[in-house]
Design an enzyme around this catalytic site. Structure first.
Site, PDB file in Angstrom:
ATOM      1  N   ASP A  45     -79.803 -33.937 -32.103  1.00 39.27           N
ATOM      2  CA  ASP A  45     -80.116 -33.707 -33.508  1.00 39.27           C
ATOM      3  C   ASP A  45     -79.123 -34.526 -34.322  1.00 39.27           C
ATOM      4  OD1 ASP A  45     -77.758 -32.276 -33.281  1.00 39.27           O
ATOM      5  OD2 ASP A  45     -78.608 -30.356 -33.825  1.00 39.27           O
ATOM      6  N   ASP A  47     -76.383 -34.518 -37.224  1.00 40.16           N
ATOM      7  CA  ASP A  47     -75.500 -33.614 -37.957  1.00 40.16           C
ATOM      8  C   ASP A  47     -75.276 -34.179 -39.350  1.00 40.16           C
ATOM      9  OD1 ASP A  47     -74.823 -31.769 -35.720  1.00 40.16           O
ATOM     10  OD2 ASP A  47     -74.026 -33.615 -34.847  1.00 40.16           O
TER      11      ASP A  47
END
Length: 99
Positions: A45, A47
């Site tokens: 993912d 950040d």
């Protein structure tokens, strides 16, 4: 989901800064973590550290996270700058790349 480079993420966020400010009250936004360190993998993912003009409601915060996920086509882990714990804050603030 296709993987983006840090430069592509920066470019997309920069292009939408005005909307992020007007719609969500974003004062400052930046990327940290695996994308900045060059360690991102296909399932990573992204950040994102965000600072708001005023603390948003939980609903608005989730709406921003979903908006960023749609914009980037990636899973987003959205972190409020004001909520960073002192231990991790130094690391995050050292590596964050603001747009």
């Amino acid at each position: 989901m296709a993987m983006l480079t840090l430069e592509e993420i920066e470019s997309i966020l920069t292009a939408h800064k005005k909307e992020l400010r007007e719609r969500f009250g974003v004062r400052e936004i930046g990327v940290f973590g695996s994308y900045v360190r060059g360690e991102a993998k296909e399932d990573s993912d992204v950040d994102i550290l965000v600072d708001f003009e005023e603390i948003p409601s939980l609903l608005k915060f989730i709406e921003l996270e979903e908006y960023l996920e749609a914009l980037l086509g990636l899973r987003v882990d959205l972190v409020m700058k004001s909520s960073l714990k002192s231990g991790i804050a130094k690391t995050v603030l050292r590596e964050v790349v603001y747009v």
